[in-house]
Motif scaffolding. Structure first.
Motif, PDB file in Angstrom:
ATOM      1  N   UNK A   1       9.329 -12.194 -10.681  1.00  0.00           N
ATOM      2  CA  UNK A   1       7.753 -11.409 -10.319  1.00  0.00           C
ATOM      3  C   UNK A   1       7.877 -10.339  -8.992  1.00  0.00           C
ATOM      4  N   UNK A   2       9.219 -10.834  -8.338  1.00  0.00           N
ATOM      5  CA  UNK A   2       9.501  -9.558  -7.036  1.00  0.00           C
ATOM      6  C   UNK A   2      10.274  -8.244  -7.829  1.00  0.00           C
ATOM      7  N   UNK A   3      10.979  -8.387  -8.821  1.00  0.00           N
ATOM      8  CA  UNK A   3      11.847  -7.393  -8.932  1.00  0.00           C
ATOM      9  C   UNK A   3      10.669  -6.524 -10.300  1.00  0.00           C
ATOM     10  N   UNK A   4       9.876  -7.805 -10.868  1.00  0.00           N
ATOM     11  CA  UNK A   4       9.504  -6.879 -11.807  1.00  0.00           C
ATOM     12  C   UNK A   4       8.037  -6.385 -11.527  1.00  0.00           C
ATOM     13  N   UNK A   5       7.580  -6.569 -10.180  1.00  0.00           N
ATOM     14  CA  UNK A   5       6.654  -5.793  -9.573  1.00  0.00           C
ATOM     15  C   UNK A   5       6.624  -5.113  -9.235  1.00  0.00           C
TER      16      UNK A   5
ATOM     17  N   UNK B   1      -5.493 -10.458  -2.944  1.00  0.00           N
ATOM     18  CA  UNK B   1      -6.000  -9.858  -4.260  1.00  0.00           C
ATOM     19  C   UNK B   1      -7.499  -9.824  -3.957  1.00  0.00           C
ATOM     20  N   UNK B   2      -7.987 -10.383  -3.173  1.00  0.00           N
ATOM     21  CA  UNK B   2      -9.296 -10.098  -3.253  1.00  0.00           C
ATOM     22  C   UNK B   2      -9.757  -9.063  -2.840  1.00  0.00           C
ATOM     23  N   UNK B   3      -8.904  -8.709  -1.546  1.00  0.00           N
ATOM     24  CA  UNK B   3      -9.454  -7.028  -1.065  1.00  0.00           C
ATOM     25  C   UNK B   3      -9.789  -6.275  -1.861  1.00  0.00           C
ATOM     26  N   UNK B   4      -8.076  -5.876  -2.477  1.00  0.00           N
ATOM     27  CA  UNK B   4      -8.123  -5.712  -3.649  1.00  0.00           C
ATOM     28  C   UNK B   4      -9.024  -5.517  -5.177  1.00  0.00           C
ATOM     29  N   UNK B   5      -9.264  -6.338  -4.912  1.00  0.00           N
ATOM     30  CA  UNK B   5     -10.383  -6.590  -6.409  1.00  0.00           C
ATOM     31  C   UNK B   5     -12.395  -5.709  -5.817  1.00  0.00           C
ATOM     32  N   UNK B   6     -11.861  -6.105  -5.032  1.00  0.00           N
ATOM     33  CA  UNK B   6     -12.976  -5.500  -3.862  1.00  0.00           C
ATOM     34  C   UNK B   6     -13.278  -4.622  -3.382  1.00  0.00           C
ATOM     35  N   UNK B   7     -12.490  -3.800  -3.251  1.00  0.00           N
ATOM     36  CA  UNK B   7     -11.858  -3.139  -3.403  1.00  0.00           C
ATOM     37  C   UNK B   7     -12.738  -1.854  -4.258  1.00  0.00           C
ATOM     38  N   UNK B   8     -12.135  -1.921  -5.483  1.00  0.00           N
ATOM     39  CA  UNK B   8     -13.023  -1.310  -6.652  1.00  0.00           C
ATOM     40  C   UNK B   8     -14.422  -1.573  -6.557  1.00  0.00           C
ATOM     41  N   UNK B   9     -14.798  -2.683  -6.055  1.00  0.00           N
ATOM     42  CA  UNK B   9     -15.848  -3.225  -6.741  1.00  0.00           C
ATOM     43  C   UNK B   9     -16.961  -2.069  -5.519  1.00  0.00           C
ATOM     44  N   UNK B  10     -16.340  -2.119  -4.145  1.00  0.00           N
ATOM     45  CA  UNK B  10     -16.882  -0.452  -3.419  1.00  0.00           C
ATOM     46  C   UNK B  10     -17.313   0.674  -4.034  1.00  0.00           C
ATOM     47  N   UNK B  11     -16.817   1.413  -5.274  1.00  0.00           N
ATOM     48  CA  UNK B  11     -17.282   2.503  -5.553  1.00  0.00           C
ATOM     49  C   UNK B  11     -15.934   3.303  -5.996  1.00  0.00           C
ATOM     50  N   UNK B  12     -14.280   2.521  -4.753  1.00  0.00           N
ATOM     51  CA  UNK B  12     -13.053   3.421  -5.273  1.00  0.00           C
ATOM     52  C   UNK B  12     -12.914   3.199  -6.583  1.00  0.00           C
ATOM     53  N   UNK B  13     -12.010   3.888  -6.827  1.00  0.00           N
ATOM     54  CA  UNK B  13     -11.111   4.554  -8.317  1.00  0.00           C
ATOM     55  C   UNK B  13     -10.513   3.390  -8.256  1.00  0.00           C
ATOM     56  N   UNK B  14     -10.342   2.361  -9.078  1.00  0.00           N
ATOM     57  CA  UNK B  14      -9.784   1.268  -9.675  1.00  0.00           C
ATOM     58  C   UNK B  14      -8.661   2.049 -10.777  1.00  0.00           C
ATOM     59  N   UNK B  15      -7.248   1.281 -10.811  1.00  0.00           N
ATOM     60  CA  UNK B  15      -6.247   1.546 -11.716  1.00  0.00           C
ATOM     61  C   UNK B  15      -6.760   1.748 -13.577  1.00  0.00           C
ATOM     62  N   UNK B  16      -5.961   2.014 -14.291  1.00  0.00           N
ATOM     63  CA  UNK B  16      -6.791   1.968 -15.483  1.00  0.00           C
ATOM     64  C   UNK B  16      -6.263   0.512 -15.803  1.00  0.00           C
ATOM     65  N   UNK B  17      -7.083  -0.291 -17.139  1.00  0.00           N
ATOM     66  CA  UNK B  17      -6.753  -1.762 -17.476  1.00  0.00           C
ATOM     67  C   UNK B  17      -5.815  -2.196 -17.574  1.00  0.00           C
TER      68      UNK B  17
ATOM     69  N   UNK C   1      -2.409 -10.153 -12.716  1.00  0.00           N
ATOM     70  CA  UNK C   1      -1.247 -11.092 -13.140  1.00  0.00           C
ATOM     71  C   UNK C   1      -0.378 -11.464 -12.314  1.00  0.00           C
ATOM     72  N   UNK C   2       0.566 -10.096 -11.985  1.00  0.00           N
ATOM     73  CA  UNK C   2       1.567 -10.910 -11.457  1.00  0.00           C
ATOM     74  C   UNK C   2       1.355 -11.102  -9.738  1.00  0.00           C
ATOM     75  N   UNK C   3       0.766 -10.764  -9.211  1.00  0.00           N
ATOM     76  CA  UNK C   3       0.180 -11.104  -8.575  1.00  0.00           C
ATOM     77  C   UNK C   3      -0.505 -12.749  -8.161  1.00  0.00           C
ATOM     78  N   UNK C   4      -1.275 -13.249  -9.117  1.00  0.00           N
ATOM     79  CA  UNK C   4      -1.658 -14.658  -9.329  1.00  0.00           C
ATOM     80  C   UNK C   4      -0.825 -15.160  -9.397  1.00  0.00           C
ATOM     81  N   UNK C   5       0.315 -14.857  -9.981  1.00  0.00           N
ATOM     82  CA  UNK C   5       1.074 -15.767 -10.448  1.00  0.00           C
ATOM     83  C   UNK C   5       2.535 -15.783  -9.475  1.00  0.00           C
ATOM     84  N   UNK C   6       2.655 -15.235  -8.620  1.00  0.00           N
ATOM     85  CA  UNK C   6       3.375 -15.582  -7.627  1.00  0.00           C
ATOM     86  C   UNK C   6       2.654 -16.159  -6.304  1.00  0.00           C
ATOM     87  N   UNK C   7       1.058 -16.186  -6.474  1.00  0.00           N
ATOM     88  CA  UNK C   7       0.529 -17.371  -5.832  1.00  0.00           C
ATOM     89  C   UNK C   7       1.172 -19.220  -5.972  1.00  0.00           C
TER      90      UNK C   7
END
Length: 352
Positions: A146-150, A88-104, A112-118
């Motif tokens: 959560x696995x199915x929904x993801x 989760x931290x890597x993905x959010x840092x990935x966005x901050x490094x200038x790569x194209x993030x997914x739509x909001x 949200x799904x990843x956080x709840x799974x943790x």
């Protein structure tokens, strides 16, 4: 019943009953039974606190004993929890490094799904460490969902994620009195929610008002089902989980007589406390489910910004998960103190 850390409570309760019986016999005629019982309980409270201190230490001893026996399974589960958090931290840092993030909407739903799974994983791990595998399996049912929904979100698009997020209004509006009741301010909020829900149904269609209506557009395109049930989501997700895990988890939740059999140990006794059965497999399926969720989330990111970093992250998560599952399943049972070697437990294999 057995398996509980409650040494001393039986004797203390018997003593309390005898003391109260004697007090009732000697009490003045104008004293009620309730008065006498109240006095006894007030005096007994201090003893209860002392017994509770002992119980707390016993619980710690139980966890330490289980940790010595199932150390590999516990370490593997904790490692998967930490890995999911790091992803989760890597993905959010990935966005901050200038790569194209997914739509909001996609980004919000995925994180949200990843956080709840943790969060659910922590709960499962805490119960498993304490020897409450039936309770852990009950929470694992949520992890599986959560696995199915993801996976469904991974197969969907931006619109699927937006429908998923907005569907909260549909669920609240189904039983508004459970959420809004009382004064005029709450009544106004209830009307607002119902209005929002009706607006969303007009926007997305009548099927959106059903329990899994957020996936109706995707299920209609993928499998020709306009009003999906959960098992339709499982078809879309295509995760290849043995049905027995889901069935066991369901019985761990429900208060029926079949679920009650989960308290009966191999010795034929009913256990309300710690048990050693199924610790390895519970840890293994937790690792597997959390890894599948994390991989789905990484692949959602990768679909919007193809990168070698995300492809490597997905492959690493899969390979690490396989290794950690093996560690869980091979976690041994400690032999008696006579000095005999560790014995590897026999547990059913997981599907690939």
């Amino acid at each position: 019943m057995s398996g509980d850390p409650y040494d001393g409570y039986l004797q203390a309760l018997e003593d309390l009953v005898e003391l109260t019986r004697a007090r009732i016999f000697l009490a003045p005629k104008d004293d009620t039974v309730a008065d006498v019982v109240s006095d006894s309980v007030n005096e007994f409270e201090a003893e209860l606190w002392e017994l509770a201190e002992s119980t707390w230490r016993s619980r710690l001893d139980i966890e330490q004993s289980l940790e010595r026996t199932y150390r590999a399974a516990f370490r593997a589960t904790d490692s998967m929890l930490a890995l999911s958090y790091a992803i989760g931290e890597v993905l959010q840092a990935h966005d901050l490094r200038g790569q194209t993030p997914p739509p909001d909407p996609v980004r919000y739903a995925a994180i949200m799904i990843l956080t709840r799974s943790i969060s659910v994983g922590h709960e499962i791990y805490a119960m498993t460490r304490a020897g409450f595998t039936s309770g852990a399996r009950a929470r694992w049912r949520t992890l599986y969902e959560l696995c199915v929904v993801a996976a469904v979100l991974r197969h969907g698009n931006r619109g699927t994620a937006a429908r998923f997020i907005n569907h909260r209004w549909i669920l609240i509006a189904k039983r508004p009195r459970d959420y809004y009741q009382g004064d005029a301010e709450w009544e106004e909020a209830r009307r607002s929610v119902e209005s929002k829900a009706k607006s969303l149904i007009r926007r997305y269609g009548p099927a959106y008002g059903t329990t899994y209506g957020w996936a109706a557009e995707l299920s209609s395109r993928r499998i020709g089902v306009g009003k999906p049930q959960f098992w339709h989501l499982e078809r879309i997700a295509d995760l290849n989980w043995p049905k027995s895990y889901w069935t066991y988890a369901n019985h761990s939740v429900h208060a029926d007589s079949l679920g009650g059999l989960l308290t009966v140990d191999h010795d034929g006794k009913m256990h309300s406390g710690m048990r050693r059965e199924a610790i390895q497999i519970t840890c293994a399926i937790t690792v597997k489910a959390m890894a599948e969720i994390a991989i789905s989330i990484v692949q959602i990111w990768d679909r919007h910004d193809r990168s070698s970093e995300l492809a490597i992250l997905s492959a690493l998560c899969h390979e690490l998960s396989t290794t950690l599952q093996h560690d869980c399943l091979m976690s041994g049972t400690v032999a008696p103190a006579s000095g005999s070697a560790e014995v590897v437990a026999t547990v059913p294999p997981l599907a690939p």
